[in-house]
Design an enzyme around this catalytic site. Structure first.
Site, PDB file in Angstrom:
ATOM      1  N   LYS A   1       9.526  -5.059  -2.707  1.00  0.00           N
ATOM      2  CA  LYS A   1       8.192  -6.001  -2.721  1.00  0.00           C
ATOM      3  C   LYS A   1       7.892  -6.991  -3.738  1.00  0.00           C
ATOM      4  O   LYS A   1       7.512  -7.968  -3.621  1.00  0.00           O
ATOM      5  CB  LYS A   1       7.121  -5.167  -2.268  1.00  0.00           C
ATOM      6  CG  LYS A   1       5.737  -5.787  -2.209  1.00  0.00           C
ATOM      7  CD  LYS A   1       4.611  -4.810  -2.230  1.00  0.00           C
ATOM      8  CE  LYS A   1       3.321  -5.400  -1.910  1.00  0.00           C
ATOM      9  NZ  LYS A   1       2.210  -4.473  -1.925  1.00  0.00           N
TER      10      LYS A   1
ATOM     11  N   HIS B   1       6.803   0.315  -9.705  1.00  0.00           N
ATOM     12  CA  HIS B   1       5.740  -0.411 -10.383  1.00  0.00           C
ATOM     13  C   HIS B   1       6.049  -1.247 -11.469  1.00  0.00           C
ATOM     14  O   HIS B   1       6.634  -0.740 -12.419  1.00  0.00           O
ATOM     15  CB  HIS B   1       4.593   0.464 -10.463  1.00  0.00           C
ATOM     16  CG  HIS B   1       3.928   0.945  -9.666  1.00  0.00           C
ATOM     17  ND1 HIS B   1       4.104   2.252  -8.980  1.00  0.00           N
ATOM     18  CD2 HIS B   1       2.714   0.720  -8.931  1.00  0.00           C
ATOM     19  CE1 HIS B   1       3.426   2.421  -7.991  1.00  0.00           C
ATOM     20  NE2 HIS B   1       2.373   1.542  -7.862  1.00  0.00           N
TER      21      HIS B   1
ATOM     22  N   TYR C   1      -3.660   6.910 -12.062  1.00  0.00           N
ATOM     23  CA  TYR C   1      -3.202   8.388 -11.740  1.00  0.00           C
ATOM     24  C   TYR C   1      -3.339   9.102 -13.217  1.00  0.00           C
ATOM     25  O   TYR C   1      -2.978  10.574 -13.502  1.00  0.00           O
ATOM     26  CB  TYR C   1      -1.718   8.469 -11.474  1.00  0.00           C
ATOM     27  CG  TYR C   1      -1.341   7.751 -10.229  1.00  0.00           C
ATOM     28  CD1 TYR C   1      -1.462   8.722  -9.060  1.00  0.00           C
ATOM     29  CD2 TYR C   1      -1.178   6.497 -10.267  1.00  0.00           C
ATOM     30  CE1 TYR C   1      -1.174   7.756  -7.671  1.00  0.00           C
ATOM     31  CE2 TYR C   1      -0.681   5.775  -8.950  1.00  0.00           C
ATOM     32  CZ  TYR C   1      -0.733   6.811  -7.813  1.00  0.00           C
ATOM     33  OH  TYR C   1      -0.498   6.124  -6.435  1.00  0.00           O
TER      34      TYR C   1
ATOM     35  N   ARG D   1       2.858   7.366  -0.046  1.00  0.00           N
ATOM     36  CA  ARG D   1       3.522   6.665  -1.535  1.00  0.00           C
ATOM     37  C   ARG D   1       2.450   7.170  -2.344  1.00  0.00           C
ATOM     38  O   ARG D   1       2.886   7.620  -3.466  1.00  0.00           O
ATOM     39  CB  ARG D   1       3.663   5.371  -1.469  1.00  0.00           C
ATOM     40  CG  ARG D   1       3.922   4.594  -2.602  1.00  0.00           C
ATOM     41  CD  ARG D   1       4.260   3.111  -2.617  1.00  0.00           C
ATOM     42  NE  ARG D   1       4.133   2.362  -3.541  1.00  0.00           N
ATOM     43  CZ  ARG D   1       5.287   2.298  -4.681  1.00  0.00           C
ATOM     44  NH1 ARG D   1       6.491   2.990  -4.411  1.00  0.00           N
ATOM     45  NH2 ARG D   1       5.192   1.239  -5.731  1.00  0.00           N
TER      46      ARG D   1
ATOM     47  N   HIS E   1       1.128   4.299   4.115  1.00  0.00           N
ATOM     48  CA  HIS E   1       1.521   4.008   2.763  1.00  0.00           C
ATOM     49  C   HIS E   1       0.674   4.986   1.813  1.00  0.00           C
ATOM     50  O   HIS E   1       0.846   5.038   0.576  1.00  0.00           O
ATOM     51  CB  HIS E   1       0.479   2.561   2.381  1.00  0.00           C
ATOM     52  CG  HIS E   1       1.108   1.979   1.034  1.00  0.00           C
ATOM     53  ND1 HIS E   1       2.303   1.432   0.984  1.00  0.00           N
ATOM     54  CD2 HIS E   1       0.116   1.853   0.086  1.00  0.00           C
ATOM     55  CE1 HIS E   1       2.026   1.022  -0.302  1.00  0.00           C
ATOM     56  NE2 HIS E   1       1.060   1.393  -0.824  1.00  0.00           N
TER      57      HIS E   1
ATOM     58  N   ARG F   1       8.213   2.689  -0.264  1.00  0.00           N
ATOM     59  CA  ARG F   1       7.569   2.000   0.628  1.00  0.00           C
ATOM     60  C   ARG F   1       8.097   1.981   1.880  1.00  0.00           C
ATOM     61  O   ARG F   1       9.240   2.485   2.104  1.00  0.00           O
ATOM     62  CB  ARG F   1       7.255   0.652   0.125  1.00  0.00           C
ATOM     63  CG  ARG F   1       6.395   0.224  -1.086  1.00  0.00           C
ATOM     64  CD  ARG F   1       6.517  -1.098  -1.406  1.00  0.00           C
ATOM     65  NE  ARG F   1       5.877  -1.479  -2.940  1.00  0.00           N
ATOM     66  CZ  ARG F   1       6.503  -1.433  -3.995  1.00  0.00           C
ATOM     67  NH1 ARG F   1       7.823  -1.379  -3.951  1.00  0.00           N
ATOM     68  NH2 ARG F   1       6.001  -1.706  -5.201  1.00  0.00           N
TER      69      ARG F   1
END
Length: 384
Positions: A180, A262, A271, A238, A235, A155
């Site tokens: 994050k 994640h 994805y 990413r 972003h 990020r």
């Protein structure tokens, strides 16, 4: 027992107090500062907190959703409004318990905009080349940050917070002590990622990059505007990097999640269509190895022009625009095509040997005699 007396405080003042005493201790303080400034532009900010009702909150929500973002020319997104309401809800909960400026949280009962399925903006080969060239010429630090994002899926905040004492260039690992989601993470650094980092002055300690979040945001905005690249957020890089991890076909979902940070596999479900596409080649067991190798060596469009050399003679210049600085010059068109084919073949072969990604061929302009296709494997078949 009578209820405690309510202390009068406007929403605007409460937001200021929240920023100074609560938000300042959060990782997302800067984002909450921006959202607070937005809310304070509306009439609701002048109301006392104990006077604000669910109707007021719903009205604010609907007004925001009906507005156009002046920067993008598109409607304000539901995610933007949802985050603003989340800030207000947190504020009312704190104020109700600790400040005594309201007795209820009117945000809790109001319908929130639906969470979007997420942006699916992919970086095109042309955009990647143009941004890379622009950053390389204008600012080395921006150049490194741009490519590091594509190599690591980190990020923006994680990249800007990188410190040299947390980077092991020998073993290829960058340690992120705080992310994050509140957990530390070790990010593997590819050979390309390490090479980009080594373009910066390497130190034993200290920040790798000097940009603040707002300074970098401004630099990114200026770059995309000057290059006329629309609707590309930093972003999105990413998302692009994670998409490329799936397209490699050599990493499983758990490995990609470990790289990207994640915590929920649900976040990576978007994805899976990329993974399915990659599995096609594995299911086709009868495909010969030569066909796999040949897939690297496809024709690319090229622009051919006639130029005057210093000796007064004419020459032919061919430029393959999908690559940076890939061009040749020769006295005849046939020789120029042959040289261009050889250079393209060498470029693709080196990339295949190193396992590096190459850009996909761009579109050939229709009915434009100045554009031809350069075939790396059979220059004699290239149309003139």
């Amino acid at each position: 027992m009578p209820s405690p007396r309510i202390r009068k405080m406007s929403l605007s003042r409460a937001l200021d107090k929240y920023l100074k005493t609560v938000s300042v201790h959060k990782k997302g303080h800067q984002q909450e500062f921006y959202r607070s400034n937005v809310i304070k532009r509306y009439p609701i900010a002048l109301r006392n907190m104990d006077e604000i009702t669910t109707v007021d909150i719903a009205t604010y929500r609907d007004v925001r959703l009906a507005e156009i973002n002046p920067r993008t020319g598109k409607p304000i997104t539901g995610n933007t409004v949802r985050l603003e309401l989340a800030l207000l809800s947190s504020l009312f909960n704190i104020a109700r318990v600790e400040w005594g400026t309201c007795r209820t949280n009117p945000v809790e009962l109001v319908r929130k905009p639906k969470v979007s399925s997420g942006r699916d903006r992919r970086l095109t080969s042309s955009e990647e080349r143009r941004l890379s060239r622009y950053f390389r010429e204008k600012n080395l630090m921006l150049y490194v940050i741009f490519h590091l994002a594509l190599e690591t899926a980190m990020r923006q905040g994680e990249i800007l917070a990188l410190r040299w004492e947390h980077i092991d260039l020998r073993h290829g690992v960058a340690h992120l002590p705080e992310t994050k989601n509140g957990h530390s993470r070790d990010v593997p650094l590819s050979r390309r990622a390490r090479n980009f980092l080594q373009m910066m002055p390497v130190n034993l300690h200290g920040n790798v990059f000097d940009y603040t979040a707002s300074g970098f945001k401004n630099a990114w905005r200026i770059a995309t505007q000057r290059l006329r690249i629309e609707d590309l957020h930093f972003h999105d890089l990413r998302h692009e990097a994670i998409s490329r991890f799936f397209e490699l076909g050599s990493l499983n979902v758990m490995e990609i999640a470990a790289i990207s940070g994640h915590r929920s596999m649900n976040m990576l479900k978007r994805y899976t269509h990329l993974r399915a596409w990659q599995l096609v080649s594995k299911l086709d067991a009868r495909r010969r190895q030569t066909q796999k190798v040949a897939a690297w060596f496809v024709p690319y469009p090229a622009h051919i022009t006639t130029i005057n050399e210093e000796n007064g003679q004419k020459a032919h210049r061919i430029e393959i625009g999908d690559f940076d600085n890939l061009h040749v010059t020769a006295t005849t068109k046939e020789e120029a095509v042959h040289r261009a084919s050889e250079v393209l073949l060498r470029t693709l072969a080196i990339a295949a040997q190193k396992g590096e990604r190459v850009p996909s061929p761009g579109a050939l302009p229709v009915n434009d005699p100045d554009y031809i296709m350069i075939c790396p494997l059979n220059p004699g078949s290239t149309p003139l």
